[in-house]
Design a protein around this motif. Sequence first.
Motif, PDB file in Angstrom:
ATOM      1  N   UNK A  31       0.806  -1.219   0.000  1.00 24.28           N
ATOM      2  CA  UNK A  31       0.000   0.000   0.000  1.00 24.28           C
ATOM      3  C   UNK A  31       0.839   1.269   0.000  1.00 24.28           C
ATOM      4  N   UNK A  32       2.045   1.203  -0.561  1.00 21.94           N
ATOM      5  CA  UNK A  32       2.905   2.383  -0.685  1.00 21.94           C
ATOM      6  C   UNK A  32       3.468   2.443  -2.105  1.00 21.94           C
ATOM      7  N   UNK A  33       3.352   3.608  -2.746  1.00 19.15           N
ATOM      8  CA  UNK A  33       3.993   3.860  -4.038  1.00 19.15           C
ATOM      9  C   UNK A  33       5.294   4.601  -3.773  1.00 19.15           C
ATOM     10  N   UNK A  34       6.405   4.067  -4.275  1.00 17.13           N
ATOM     11  CA  UNK A  34       7.720   4.663  -4.041  1.00 17.13           C
ATOM     12  C   UNK A  34       8.418   4.919  -5.369  1.00 17.13           C
ATOM     13  N   UNK A  65      17.561  27.682 -17.978  1.00 19.82           N
ATOM     14  CA  UNK A  65      16.531  26.680 -18.240  1.00 19.82           C
ATOM     15  C   UNK A  65      17.189  25.390 -18.726  1.00 19.82           C
ATOM     16  N   UNK A  66      16.785  24.278 -18.155  1.00 17.65           N
ATOM     17  CA  UNK A  66      17.359  22.988 -18.514  1.00 17.65           C
ATOM     18  C   UNK A  66      18.455  22.518 -17.585  1.00 17.65           C
ATOM     19  N   UNK A  67      18.838  23.366 -16.614  1.00 21.69           N
ATOM     20  CA  UNK A  67      19.867  22.952 -15.655  1.00 21.69           C
ATOM     21  C   UNK A  67      19.355  21.805 -14.794  1.00 21.69           C
ATOM     22  N   UNK A  68      20.266  20.899 -14.454  1.00 18.30           N
ATOM     23  CA  UNK A  68      19.901  19.749 -13.622  1.00 18.30           C
ATOM     24  C   UNK A  68      19.846  20.169 -12.156  1.00 18.30           C
ATOM     25  N   UNK A  69      18.712  19.900 -11.513  1.00 18.28           N
ATOM     26  CA  UNK A  69      18.585  20.090 -10.078  1.00 18.28           C
ATOM     27  C   UNK A  69      18.800  18.747  -9.386  1.00 18.28           C
ATOM     28  N   UNK A  70      18.719  18.737  -8.060  1.00 15.84           N
ATOM     29  CA  UNK A  70      18.876  17.476  -7.336  1.00 15.84           C
ATOM     30  C   UNK A  70      17.741  16.517  -7.688  1.00 15.84           C
ATOM     31  N   UNK A  71      18.006  15.219  -7.794  1.00 12.90           N
ATOM     32  CA  UNK A  71      16.906  14.256  -7.981  1.00 12.90           C
ATOM     33  C   UNK A  71      16.047  14.201  -6.741  1.00 12.90           C
ATOM     34  N   UNK A  72      14.821  13.734  -6.897  1.00 17.62           N
ATOM     35  CA  UNK A  72      13.927  13.635  -5.742  1.00 17.62           C
ATOM     36  C   UNK A  72      13.453  12.204  -5.538  1.00 17.62           C
ATOM     37  N   UNK A  73      13.150  11.898  -4.279  1.00 21.66           N
ATOM     38  CA  UNK A  73      12.559  10.621  -3.898  1.00 21.66           C
ATOM     39  C   UNK A  73      11.151  10.900  -3.377  1.00 21.66           C
ATOM     40  N   UNK A  74      10.237  10.034  -3.755  1.00 25.15           N
ATOM     41  CA  UNK A  74       8.826  10.242  -3.427  1.00 25.15           C
ATOM     42  C   UNK A  74       8.221   8.940  -2.927  1.00 25.15           C
ATOM     43  N   UNK A  75       7.468   9.012  -1.842  1.00 24.50           N
ATOM     44  CA  UNK A  75       6.734   7.839  -1.368  1.00 24.50           C
ATOM     45  C   UNK A  75       5.403   8.300  -0.806  1.00 24.50           C
ATOM     46  N   UNK A  76       4.312   7.644  -1.208  1.00 27.61           N
ATOM     47  CA  UNK A  76       2.978   7.994  -0.726  1.00 27.61           C
ATOM     48  C   UNK A  76       2.267   6.739  -0.234  1.00 27.61           C
ATOM     49  N   UNK A  77       1.560   6.884   0.880  1.00 33.89           N
ATOM     50  CA  UNK A  77       0.798   5.783   1.468  1.00 33.89           C
ATOM     51  C   UNK A  77      -0.630   5.828   0.950  1.00 33.89           C
ATOM     52  N   UNK A  78      -1.129   4.672   0.532  1.00 33.42           N
ATOM     53  CA  UNK A  78      -2.484   4.597  -0.006  1.00 33.42           C
ATOM     54  C   UNK A  78      -3.512   4.297   1.076  1.00 33.42           C
ATOM     55  N   UNK A  79      -3.055   3.832   2.239  1.00 30.48           N
ATOM     56  CA  UNK A  79      -3.937   3.569   3.370  1.00 30.48           C
ATOM     57  C   UNK A  79      -3.323   4.179   4.622  1.00 30.48           C
ATOM     58  N   UNK A  80      -4.157   4.415   5.614  1.00 31.99           N
ATOM     59  CA  UNK A  80      -3.696   5.091   6.823  1.00 31.99           C
ATOM     60  C   UNK A  80      -2.698   4.255   7.618  1.00 31.99           C
ATOM     61  N   UNK A  81      -2.785   2.932   7.527  1.00 28.68           N
ATOM     62  CA  UNK A  81      -1.887   2.083   8.317  1.00 28.68           C
ATOM     63  C   UNK A  81      -0.679   1.599   7.534  1.00 28.68           C
ATOM     64  N   UNK A  82      -0.478   2.102   6.317  1.00 30.62           N
ATOM     65  CA  UNK A  82       0.700   1.697   5.539  1.00 30.62           C
ATOM     66  C   UNK A  82       1.954   2.351   6.113  1.00 30.62           C
ATOM     67  N   UNK A  83       3.080   1.645   6.061  1.00 31.28           N
ATOM     68  CA  UNK A  83       4.339   2.139   6.615  1.00 31.28           C
ATOM     69  C   UNK A  83       5.185   2.757   5.517  1.00 31.28           C
ATOM     70  N   UNK A  84       5.494   4.039   5.654  1.00 27.63           N
ATOM     71  CA  UNK A  84       6.360   4.719   4.700  1.00 27.63           C
ATOM     72  C   UNK A  84       7.806   4.326   4.959  1.00 27.63           C
ATOM     73  N   UNK A  85       8.636   4.272   3.912  1.00 26.31           N
ATOM     74  CA  UNK A  85      10.052   3.933   4.122  1.00 26.31           C
ATOM     75  C   UNK A  85      10.735   5.003   4.952  1.00 26.31           C
TER      76      UNK A  85
END
Length: 499
Positions: free
Chosen positions: A376-379, A401-421
């Motif tokens: 239940x987590x999209x990472x 314009x077009x300069x590289x910024x820092x990469x990002x990490x994303x994680x979202x919980x689909x349910x209230x009891x899901x554990x995020x990394x």
Amino acid sequence: MPVRRPRLSFALAAAVATAAAFGATALATTTASAAEVPLSGYELTWGIKQSYRTYVTGVALGSFTAADGASQAADNGAFTFTDGTGTYDTTGHTLHLTFKGTVTAKSTLHGFVREMSDFQYDSAAGTLTADLVSNGGTKQQDVTLATVAAPTSQDLKNLATTLTAAAGTFLGSDSYANAAGDPLSAAKPTSTTSPTPSNSSTESASASPTPTPTPTGTATPSTPPSTTPSDSASPSDTASEPAATKGDIADGKLNWGVKESFRSYVVGSVANGRITTSAGASQAAGNGVFTFTGATGTYDTDADTLSAAFEGAVNFKGHEDNGTYGLDLTFTDLKATLDNGSGKLTADVTSLGEKSEDVVLADLKSDSTDLTAKNDVITLDDVTTTLTAAGAKAFGGFYQTGAALDPLDLSVALTADADLPSDNSSSTTGTSSSDTSANSGTTGSTSGGVTGSTTGGVNDSLASTGSDIPVAALGTAAAVTVAAGAGVVFAVRRRRTEA
């Protein structure tokens, strides 16, 4: 005004179990009394909003107190309100419950005291109300704190909630208005699995799944009622259900450093500045990346689309002169949208006191176009971020314009009891100040070509030297002419002496 939710065509399990378990003596009175069955002994579990609890006990240096029948789960968890009483409408299959308990949020740093009591849940209106007292003022009664989603199954567990504008006002921030609150559950705790005699007027805990015969002259649901929740109804039952392919995001976080060289520049010996995080954001130790929390939004794993907004603010200050800063840049309300691996990163940008909302800072590109939920987590890790034209403007025209910024990490919980990394590095909420020993590349190059401007807009020709330091970012040298070919150190010294 609260939005009335459609009434269910089936029995609400917790209420129907009580109604069905009533003895024939209790139900065979009059038609009017059969329409509303009294309920008692229910519990309500709701945490307001996880990010709000974290804010109170973290940034606000505060605490929660639960009393008068309320309690709070360990580790700053959700609140439970007890002795729920009310009625169940056997005609419309709706219920109304009132609960005991008071929860008080108190901040040592900000000096607020917010008290909530007399919680009431109305399944017909789809609302959760409470009496509110702020800082010892007049009590506001029956304020709608949240709208509650209609049950989609025969129980009242993990119902989605949306905070109202009134809740945002009471909690101290308009950002909470229309934001997703914590899920809500209303249930009657099971004290025994053995059935009680059915010839009494008290509620029965019948263990038989066979529906009770309908007494003559009474109105009962057309769908056979379920039994009272028992020990067999455990979290494993919910876990076995297939995960939804689309819906609302329950929580989440975004890790992004903006640009490593920019962080080094701000706190280095050139800008002599500081970086401050607040309102739910934090920064990793050692002038590291930022973490934004409290995600809300929507997802669709079949269509591979995602839209998530995050709480938190990060402010960069530098080039201070008698209390005035030449660099003063703040990012808030970060939002990431993805569609089949591509998307945008937007934010509200405040530069030198001027705010621009929903600025598209960067184009996003993920290695995979597929959004897959695990537990239940999209990472998504190492999502590429590329500066847009609007983003370049937000940086005062220094980065191209077009300069590289820092990469990002994303994680979202689909349910209230899901554990995020969890993050690999420790983070802090507060300020990173200048520390020349901890930053590299802050002195620039004496050979890098810098195109001069009397307005402070300097183009990033330093990229070829590898220093990548924003010398004249964000209007710090409005009155200084930087000669073509002059080095970074020279340009900054001119600004500091001529300002």
